[in-house]
Enzyme design. Structure first.
Site, PDB file in Angstrom:
ATOM      1  N   ARG A   1     -35.915  -2.762 -19.796  1.00 14.07           N
ATOM      2  CA  ARG A   1     -36.584  -2.225 -19.190  1.00 14.07           C
ATOM      3  C   ARG A   1     -36.653  -0.706 -19.334  1.00 14.07           C
ATOM      4  O   ARG A   1     -36.288   0.057 -17.831  1.00 14.07           O
ATOM      5  CB  ARG A   1     -36.032  -2.328 -17.505  1.00 14.07           C
ATOM      6  CG  ARG A   1     -35.946  -4.366 -17.539  1.00 14.07           C
ATOM      7  CD  ARG A   1     -37.052  -5.171 -17.523  1.00 14.07           C
ATOM      8  NE  ARG A   1     -36.727  -5.810 -17.615  1.00 14.07           N
ATOM      9  CZ  ARG A   1     -36.921  -7.437 -18.099  1.00 14.07           C
ATOM     10  NH1 ARG A   1     -36.778  -6.241 -19.696  1.00 14.07           N
ATOM     11  NH2 ARG A   1     -36.436  -8.427 -18.309  1.00 14.07           N
TER      12      ARG A   1
ATOM     13  N   SER B   1     -37.762 -10.118 -10.721  1.00 11.02           N
ATOM     14  CA  SER B   1     -36.595 -10.275 -10.790  1.00 11.02           C
ATOM     15  C   SER B   1     -35.580  -8.767  -9.639  1.00 11.02           C
ATOM     16  O   SER B   1     -36.986  -7.477  -9.664  1.00 11.02           O
ATOM     17  CB  SER B   1     -35.746  -9.981 -11.958  1.00 11.02           C
ATOM     18  OG  SER B   1     -35.905 -11.423 -12.656  1.00 11.02           O
TER      19      SER B   1
ATOM     20  N   GLU C   1     -34.732  -2.958 -10.615  1.00  8.34           N
ATOM     21  CA  GLU C   1     -35.427  -3.344 -11.341  1.00  8.34           C
ATOM     22  C   GLU C   1     -36.842  -2.534 -10.555  1.00  8.34           C
ATOM     23  O   GLU C   1     -37.761  -2.015 -11.760  1.00  8.34           O
ATOM     24  CB  GLU C   1     -35.774  -4.341 -11.785  1.00  8.34           C
ATOM     25  CG  GLU C   1     -36.264  -4.286 -12.904  1.00  8.34           C
ATOM     26  CD  GLU C   1     -35.699  -5.791 -13.792  1.00  8.34           C
ATOM     27  OE1 GLU C   1     -37.712  -6.614 -13.651  1.00  8.34           O
ATOM     28  OE2 GLU C   1     -35.475  -6.763 -13.979  1.00  8.34           O
TER      29      GLU C   1
HETATM   30  C1  LIG Z   1     -43.530 -13.312 -10.445  1.00  4.78           C
HETATM   31  C2  LIG Z   1     -43.509 -12.265 -11.034  1.00  4.78           C
HETATM   32  C3  LIG Z   1     -42.661 -12.090 -12.316  1.00  4.78           C
HETATM   33  C4  LIG Z   1     -42.203 -11.373 -13.349  1.00  4.78           C
HETATM   34  N1  LIG Z   1     -41.711 -11.803 -14.417  1.00  4.78           N
HETATM   35  C5  LIG Z   1     -40.892 -10.731 -15.439  1.00  4.78           C
HETATM   36  C6  LIG Z   1     -40.598 -10.780 -16.394  1.00  4.78           C
HETATM   37  O1  LIG Z   1     -40.069 -11.558 -16.843  1.00  4.78           O
HETATM   38  N2  LIG Z   1     -39.678  -9.570 -17.149  1.00  4.78           N
HETATM   39  C7  LIG Z   1     -40.683  -8.390 -16.888  1.00  4.78           C
HETATM   40  O2  LIG Z   1     -40.172  -7.222 -17.392  1.00  4.78           O
HETATM   41  N3  LIG Z   1     -41.489  -8.559 -15.963  1.00  4.78           N
HETATM   42  C8  LIG Z   1     -41.631  -9.082 -14.902  1.00  4.78           C
HETATM   43  N4  LIG Z   1     -41.769  -9.041 -13.711  1.00  4.78           N
HETATM   44  C9  LIG Z   1     -42.036  -7.632 -13.331  1.00  4.78           C
HETATM   45  C10 LIG Z   1     -44.013  -7.173 -13.641  1.00  4.78           C
HETATM   46  O3  LIG Z   1     -45.123  -7.655 -14.015  1.00  4.78           O
HETATM   47  C11 LIG Z   1     -43.880  -6.477 -15.002  1.00  4.78           C
HETATM   48  O4  LIG Z   1     -42.639  -5.019 -15.153  1.00  4.78           O
HETATM   49  C12 LIG Z   1     -45.125  -5.509 -15.371  1.00  4.78           C
HETATM   50  O5  LIG Z   1     -44.965  -4.578 -16.507  1.00  4.78           O
HETATM   51  C13 LIG Z   1     -45.602  -4.628 -14.507  1.00  4.78           C
HETATM   52  O6  LIG Z   1     -46.932  -4.110 -14.894  1.00  4.78           O
HETATM   53  P1  LIG Z   1     -48.086  -4.085 -14.030  1.00  4.78           P
HETATM   54  O7  LIG Z   1     -48.948  -3.793 -14.219  1.00  4.78           O
HETATM   55  O8  LIG Z   1     -47.905  -4.880 -12.284  1.00  4.78           O
HETATM   56  O9  LIG Z   1     -47.587  -2.528 -13.297  1.00  4.78           O
HETATM   57  P2  LIG Z   1     -47.260  -1.492 -11.628  1.00  4.78           P
HETATM   58  O10 LIG Z   1     -46.662  -2.057 -11.133  1.00  4.78           O
HETATM   59  O11 LIG Z   1     -48.331  -1.375 -11.136  1.00  4.78           O
HETATM   60  O12 LIG Z   1     -46.580  -0.687 -12.031  1.00  4.78           O
HETATM   61  C14 LIG Z   1     -44.873   0.171 -13.040  1.00  4.78           C
HETATM   62  C15 LIG Z   1     -44.865   0.759 -13.198  1.00  4.78           C
HETATM   63  O13 LIG Z   1     -45.209   0.948 -13.965  1.00  4.78           O
HETATM   64  C16 LIG Z   1     -46.417   1.931 -14.009  1.00  4.78           C
HETATM   65  N5  LIG Z   1     -47.535   2.186 -14.780  1.00  4.78           N
HETATM   66  C17 LIG Z   1     -48.200   1.300 -14.594  1.00  4.78           C
HETATM   67  N6  LIG Z   1     -49.704   1.450 -15.730  1.00  4.78           N
HETATM   68  C18 LIG Z   1     -49.142   2.462 -16.010  1.00  4.78           C
HETATM   69  C19 LIG Z   1     -50.231   3.404 -16.899  1.00  4.78           C
HETATM   70  N7  LIG Z   1     -51.347   3.080 -17.014  1.00  4.78           N
HETATM   71  N8  LIG Z   1     -49.322   4.410 -17.485  1.00  4.78           N
HETATM   72  C20 LIG Z   1     -48.162   4.618 -17.580  1.00  4.78           C
HETATM   73  N9  LIG Z   1     -47.135   4.274 -16.709  1.00  4.78           N
HETATM   74  C21 LIG Z   1     -48.118   2.803 -15.920  1.00  4.78           C
HETATM   75  C22 LIG Z   1     -45.961   2.488 -12.651  1.00  4.78           C
HETATM   76  O14 LIG Z   1     -46.363   4.108 -12.531  1.00  4.78           O
HETATM   77  C23 LIG Z   1     -45.086   2.147 -12.326  1.00  4.78           C
HETATM   78  O15 LIG Z   1     -43.552   3.297 -12.256  1.00  4.78           O
HETATM   79  C24 LIG Z   1     -42.461  -9.886 -13.208  1.00  4.78           C
HETATM   80  C25 LIG Z   1     -43.213  -9.829 -11.499  1.00  4.78           C
HETATM   81  C26 LIG Z   1     -43.618 -10.830 -11.089  1.00  4.78           C
HETATM   82  C27 LIG Z   1     -44.170 -10.638  -9.477  1.00  4.78           C
END
Ligand SMILES: Cc1cc2nc3c(=O)[nH]c(=O)nc-3n(C[C@H](O)[C@H](O)[C@H](O)COP(=O)(O)OP(=O)(O)OC[C@H]3O[C@@H](n4cnc5c(N)ncnc54)[C@H](O)[C@@H]3O)c2cc1C
Length: 289
Positions: free
Chosen positions: A161, A209, A282
């Site tokens: 992560r 998580s 996380e």
């Molecule tokens: C139901 C559910 C299940 C999940 N399961 C998992 C799992 O199995 N494994 C896992 O790893 N995660 C999981 N997650 C967490 C999450 O989905 C991941 O971390 C995902 O990759 C975040 O992507 P996002 O587009 O929503 O980013 P955001 O939540 O919008 O942002 C997360 C971070 O990334 C940064 N960011 C976003 N876009 C960019 C960009 N273009 N450039 C630079 N920085 C950026 C943001 O500034 C922030 O710090 C889960 C979440 C949910 C709700």
């Protein structure tokens, strides 16, 4: 530059954060540079908000989100299973799209509900696989120094992560390398992963998580369950009865980020007291970015 006033809660999957944001969504790189020039400070980067908790701030903070425009959701094939991809694409649509072209390797991650940019920033992972393994290059922009930012595989910097992408680096596009796969088999693997997720993930608005696993023998969920965290609640937020490392906003109504923080702190304190293990959250917290 044009922006829309939004409440944080409407921008993140947990529906947490009663404060306002000024949301900028430039559709092209030219509009992006113009937006950045017009801002008094680097904006916070947001994508799908599936790993981010909003804030209860009184003043609307600037937030930048790449829309799924032609420039930020581009798909360009560079080699047999090598693709240049825009950061605004979702992980699931990327997996499906590349599967249809006979390229596999993302099925294990397809159920993670975020964008490609978010997955790279978080080094999203599931089923023992991480996005990092597929990344050949990344291209972005340093919002603080206003300089281009580039990364190539040999530079490393990934961990559990953890990614080489700093807080003020906006990822615009990446080059992923996949492996040849049969389109139907890859599609079936993606569908199976989505079905598996529907069964195991607690119902309700969430952000995935809460804590990283301290180690494979001691998953955070087990420690939290043994520390009596299931069912703990604050405001709109409650620790799931199904999975102790999971907070849900049962009513999906806007909740206070402060309540959410207090609940997370209580979970952490209970595990520290019972097991002398300091869990690491996380999630990203808008108030701390
Ligand atoms: C139901 C559910 C299940 C999940 N399961 C998992 C799992 O199995 N494994 C896992 O790893 N995660 C999981 N997650 C967490 C999450 O989905 C991941 O971390 C995902 O990759 C975040 O992507 P996002 O587009 O929503 O980013 P955001 O939540 O919008 O942002 C997360 C971070 O990334 C940064 N960011 C976003 N876009 C960019 C960009 N273009 N450039 C630079 N920085 C950026 C943001 O500034 C922030 O710090 C889960 C979440 C949910 C709700």
């Amino acid at each position: 530059m044009r922006y829309i006033l939004h409440q944080w809660a409407g921008l993140c999957s947990l529906r947490a954060g009663l404060g306002q944001v000024r949301l900028y969504e430039p559709a092209t790189q030219d509009e992006l540079w113009e937006t950045l020039r017009s801002l008094e400070r680097p904006p916070l980067i947001l994508a799908r908000g599936s790993n981010l908790v909003g804030a209860d701030n009184a003043q609307a903070m600037p937030v930048l989100r790449l829309p799924k425009s032609a420039e930020f959701a581009l798909v360009e094939q560079l080699g047999p299973c090598v693709f240049k991809l825009g950061a605004a694409l979702s992980l699931l649509e990327t997996a499906k799209l590349l599967a249809a072209k006979g390229c596999g390797g993302l099925a294990a991650l397809a159920g993670i509900p975020g964008s490609l940019g978010g997955a790279l920033a978080m080094n999203a992972g599931a089923n023992g696989e991480e996005i990092a393994a597929r990344v050949r290059e990344m291209r972005g922009w340093d919002l603080r120094s206003n300089q281009p930012w580039n990364w190539r595989r040999e530079q490393g910097g990934w961990g559990y992560r953890r990614s080489p992408i700093g807080k003020d680096i906006l990822i615009l596009e990446t080059i992923l390398e996949l492996q040849p796969a049969h389109p139907e088999e890859e599609k079936a693997a993606i569908d199976a992963e989505l079905r598996r997720r529907r069964l195991i993930n607690p119902k309700g608005a969430s952000a995935g998580s809460v804590f990283r696993n301290p180690d494979a023998q001691n998953p955070a969920g087990r420690l939290l369950e043994l520390a009596g965290c299931k069912g703990l609640a604050r405001g709109m937020f409650r620790v799931s009865q199904k999975h102790a490392n999971w907070i849900i906003n049962t009513e999906r109504k806007p909740g206070s980020a402060t309540d959410c923080r207090l609940l997370v702190n209580e979970m952490k304190a209970r595990v520290l007291e019972k097991f002398a293990v300091e869990l690491q959250c996380e999630w990203k917290w808008a108030a701390e970015l």
